[in-house]
Motif scaffolding. Structure first.
Motif, PDB file in Angstrom:
ATOM      1  N   ILE A   1     -74.451 -44.738  76.543  1.00 38.33           N
ATOM      2  CA  ILE A   1     -74.867 -43.735  77.530  1.00 38.33           C
ATOM      3  C   ILE A   1     -75.779 -44.369  78.574  1.00 38.33           C
ATOM      4  CG2 ILE A   1     -76.041 -41.541  77.860  1.00 38.33           C
ATOM      5  CD1 ILE A   1     -75.313 -40.874  75.007  1.00 38.33           C
TER       6      ILE A   1
ATOM      7  N   ASP B   1     -76.036 -48.765  59.943  1.00 37.26           N
ATOM      8  CA  ASP B   1     -77.434 -48.310  59.943  1.00 37.26           C
ATOM      9  C   ASP B   1     -77.888 -47.894  61.339  1.00 37.26           C
ATOM     10  OD1 ASP B   1     -77.237 -49.043  57.396  1.00 37.26           O
ATOM     11  OD2 ASP B   1     -78.471 -50.842  57.535  1.00 37.26           O
ATOM     12  N   TYR B   2     -77.451 -48.635  62.343  1.00 37.75           N
ATOM     13  CA  TYR B   2     -77.932 -48.350  63.692  1.00 37.75           C
ATOM     14  C   TYR B   2     -76.802 -47.838  64.568  1.00 37.75           C
ATOM     15  CZ  TYR B   2     -82.045 -50.712  62.047  1.00 37.75           C
ATOM     16  OH  TYR B   2     -83.156 -51.044  61.326  1.00 37.75           O
ATOM     17  N   LEU B   3     -76.030 -46.912  64.009  1.00 36.10           N
ATOM     18  CA  LEU B   3     -74.900 -46.373  64.770  1.00 36.10           C
ATOM     19  C   LEU B   3     -75.374 -45.593  65.989  1.00 36.10           C
ATOM     20  CD1 LEU B   3     -71.864 -45.884  64.887  1.00 36.10           C
ATOM     21  CD2 LEU B   3     -72.228 -43.795  63.636  1.00 36.10           C
ATOM     22  N   LEU B   4     -76.390 -44.754  65.792  1.00 33.46           N
ATOM     23  CA  LEU B   4     -76.847 -43.916  66.903  1.00 33.46           C
ATOM     24  C   LEU B   4     -77.403 -44.744  68.058  1.00 33.46           C
ATOM     25  CD1 LEU B   4     -77.261 -40.922  67.797  1.00 33.46           C
ATOM     26  CD2 LEU B   4     -79.613 -41.247  67.115  1.00 33.46           C
ATOM     27  N   PRO B   5     -78.310 -45.708  67.783  1.00 36.11           N
ATOM     28  CA  PRO B   5     -78.770 -46.543  68.903  1.00 36.11           C
ATOM     29  C   PRO B   5     -77.619 -47.246  69.611  1.00 36.11           C
ATOM     30  CG  PRO B   5     -80.149 -46.931  67.000  1.00 36.11           C
ATOM     31  CD  PRO B   5     -79.072 -46.008  66.564  1.00 36.11           C
TER      32      PRO B   5
ATOM     33  N   LEU C   1     -76.088 -44.768  71.834  1.00 41.00           N
ATOM     34  CA  LEU C   1     -77.001 -44.433  72.933  1.00 41.00           C
ATOM     35  C   LEU C   1     -76.963 -45.510  74.011  1.00 41.00           C
ATOM     36  CD1 LEU C   1     -80.137 -43.076  71.064  1.00 41.00           C
ATOM     37  CD2 LEU C   1     -78.540 -41.810  72.444  1.00 41.00           C
ATOM     38  N   THR C   2     -76.775 -46.768  73.579  1.00 45.30           N
ATOM     39  CA  THR C   2     -76.690 -47.845  74.558  1.00 45.30           C
ATOM     40  C   THR C   2     -75.554 -47.586  75.537  1.00 45.30           C
ATOM     41  OG1 THR C   2     -77.327 -49.258  72.746  1.00 45.30           O
ATOM     42  CG2 THR C   2     -76.708 -50.335  74.760  1.00 45.30           C
TER      43      THR C   2
END
Lengths: 170, 482
Positions: A152, A142-146, A149-150
């Motif tokens: 990065i 569900d929170y793959l993108l966050p 982003l961490t």
């Protein structure tokens, strides 16, 4: 029993957190921070978040606090640098008191209206709640993108360290 | 979310990925390149940004959501990405000569600009609070480092530390607000928050107020504007230019997204607060700018007042949704050209050991460098909002939408402020054109001159023929209005 443990560790965590900011010796502050983090970890266990509790102890109370204490010792502060500002003490206590009253008032309001108790027993807790497996499922699906982003953000932070620390000034 | 959707979503964010990838490539290449050639890393940066720009143009053709609703890739996103990439690209072009002059280091600088820009781009599309906060931090942390980039200058280091501390403080406020909203609604997605929003619950109200405070800080509006002058003044000139346009536009983008999509139930309340904030922001920024002797500090205060003008557009959208929102979007687009141009010109005129920042530093510019003086004139006219520049058209649209929405007092205060601001912008030109003393100016730098020429021609031509870019802003606002 559960509420006894909760109140015990809640009081310990608040008291040790106060000690972190009020004690003049930085080593004592750092060690009380360890205590704060431990008692918060116990609170996490009470919330059935076992994985987060373990991570809290491993990373915060373990790795990061060792770093803190090392830094404090490297800085080698002398006593005169740690002079305690007794003048502002009254003001600080007064501010603390006012903040406590305001927070108390609002939480009283909240409890009276019942909004702060909304989540009580409304949703049944899923079976594997709080395990590493459940956390991983949410984190990587569900929170793959966050999560990505961490990484990065961490790269940027490392870059900052390089910029600040790398080259000597000529 | 299964693998197929992950792949599809990854494909959809290729513009952002191209910037991140270029940043990574720069970091890997940097140690292997001799110091003499490091300035050529600029070309890789520019290439990455141009690829990102080209890929981003595709987005005007579709509206998609990626990563299970985490990102919304629509015309609103595409429009803001254009602003960010133009700002970043022209800022790096000017930076190349500026870094060379002031003997800073190239590699990390470009990588940080790229990461910061990718953070802004993702921020303008984020519809979920965790990603939104992380993008905010990617953008902000890069800019903290950039503002302290000149380690030889105590002022630059001071500005970096101040920005880090104050920015961290504001992020904490924002995060606290997000936590309250999550606690009350049980969701971090804006659409779900909007559907569960409950006016009775004080947690929602407190959360909205805290998030508003966090955004007001990032925008640099009253009453959380005091950090702007110190940090803008201390940071290297090109960084100030970059952050004054990019970070501000990104903060506005996420502000619009969160408040119109997530908190529209409370619209009446926060619109009233914004009315007051915008009046004070315009007035205080202008009054403080009048007394400045330093052009850099004056531009910092003027950027506060410009945030106020843009807020007028947001308030006006209460009555005139489409016109108000598109005027905000257009204002930020126009602001990119004129403000980056003004800072770019000062960076162009800076010497190795002396930044061109006081009013006296540009006296005699007209005699020595007439073309630069003309460009500076266009930027100052545009900032003051004098026709036929882009600044005039942007201000006209903002105030027109305020009048249409029947916020007459707001429009009157705005116009009075705008007249007042002409004084300090034109004073810069008095020094540049009418003073006899001849200051020492640096040798010509072709690439920077090219960038400044593009900015000034953009500010002029888009002011004379504004309709195409205005239509773009209307389209972007249209895709965003729920």
């Amino acid at each position: 029993m559960e509420s006894f443990i909760f109140y015990l560790f809640a009081v310990v965590s608040i008291a040790s957190a106060l000690l972190v900011v009020s004690h003049r010796n930085p080593v004592v502050s750092a060690l009380s921070l360890v205590l704060t983090l431990f008692s918060t970890a116990v609170l996490f266990i009470l919330l059935l978040a076992h994985f987060i509790a373990v991570i809290q102890v491993l990373i915060y109370a373990g790795a990061i606090m060792v770093l803190f204490i090392f830094t404090v010792m490297f800085l080698n502060l002398r006593d005169d640098a740690l002079s305690f500002d007794a003048q502002g003490m009254k003001l600080k206590l007064a501010t603390l008191f006012v903040i406590l009253i305001i927070v108390g008032y609002f939480s009283h309001l909240g409890f009276k209206k019942g909004v702060l108790l909304l989540s009580q027993n409304k949703n049944p807790i899923p079976e594997n709640f709080g395990t590493a497996e459940a956390v991983a499922e949410v984190l990587f699906r569900d929170y793959l993108l966050p999560f990505e982003l961490t990484s990065i953000l961490i790269v940027v932070a490392i870059l900052g360290v390089v910029v600040i620390a790398k080259r000597r000034l000529n | 979310m299964d693998l197929n959707e992950v792949l599809k979503s990854t494909f959809l964010i290729t513009p952002e990925l191209s910037l991140i990838l270029t940043g990574m490539i720069l970091m890997v290449l940097d140690p292997f390149i001799r110091n003499r050639f490091k300035k050529e890393l600029f070309w890789i940066t520019a290439l990455g940004l141009l690829i990102g720009f080209a890929l981003n143009l595709n987005r005007f053709r579709y509206t998609e959501s990626a990563f299970a609703g985490t990102l919304s890739l629509d015309e609103f996103t595409a429009y803001f990405n254009i602003i960010f990439i133009i700002g970043a690209l022209l800022a790096t072009v000017i930076s190349r000569d500026y870094i060379e002059k002031t003997a800073l280091k190239h590699g990390e600088y470009y990588a940080l600009i790229l990461f910061s820009t990718s953070g802004m781009m993702l921020l303008s599309s984020a519809r979920e609070f965790i990603s939104l906060f992380l993008c905010f931090e990617i953008m902000s942390v890069s800019v903290y480092i950039l503002s302290g980039f000149n380690r030889r200058s105590p002022r630059s280091v001071e500005s970096g530390i101040k920005y880090l501390v104050l920015g961290g403080f504001s992020s904490a406020i924002l995060l606290y607000g997000i936590a309250l909203i999550y606690g009350a609604s049980g969701s971090v997605f804006l659409d779900e928050i909007a559907s569960r929003f409950n006016m009775e619950n004080p947690l929602y109200i407190a959360g909205t107020a805290l998030i508003l405070a966090g955004f007001v800080f990032k925008i640099g509006a009253f009453p959380l504007h005091q950090w702007i002058p110190d940090i803008y003044e201390g940071a290297p000139m090109t960084v100030t230019g970059f952050m004054s346009v990019g970070v501000k536009a990104a903060a506005f983008a996420v502000f619009l997204r969160v408040f119109f999509e997530g908190f529209s139930t409370l619209e009446v309340q926060w619109m009233q607060i914004l009315w007051v904030i915008s009046v004070f922001t315009m007035t205080i920024g202008n009054l403080a700018a009048i007394v400045q002797r330093s052009i850099k500090r004056m531009l910092a205060y003027s950027s506060i007042s410009h945030a106020g003008y843009a807020l007028v557009g947001i308030v006006a959208s209460y009555g005139e949704k489409e016109l108000g929102l598109s005027s905000v979007l257009y204002y930020l687009f126009a602001y990119t050209f004129m403000n980056l141009g003004a800072f770019g010109t000062l960076a162009y005129l800076s010497l190795k050991d002396r930044e061109c920042e006081m009013l006296e530093d540009i006296s005699g510019l007209w005699q020595r460098k007439p073309l630069v003086a003309i460009a500076l004139g266009i930027f100052m006219f545009s900032l003051a909002g004098i026709p036929p520049t882009i600044g005039f058209f942007a201000k006209y649209r903002v105030f027109l939408s305020a009048i249409r929405a029947e916020f007459y007092w707001l429009a009157i205060i705005g116009i009075l402020n705008s007249v007042l601001s002409a004084y300090y912008y034109l004073r810069v030109l008095v020094y540049a054109y009418m003073r006899e003393e001849q200051m020492e100016f640096p040798a010509p730098q072709p690439l920077s001159a090219f960038a400044i020429a593009i900015l000034s021609l953009g500010a002029l031509i888009l002011g004379i023929f504004p309709l195409y870019s205005w239509e773009l802003a209307i389209k972007a606002a249209g895709s965003f209005i729920p």
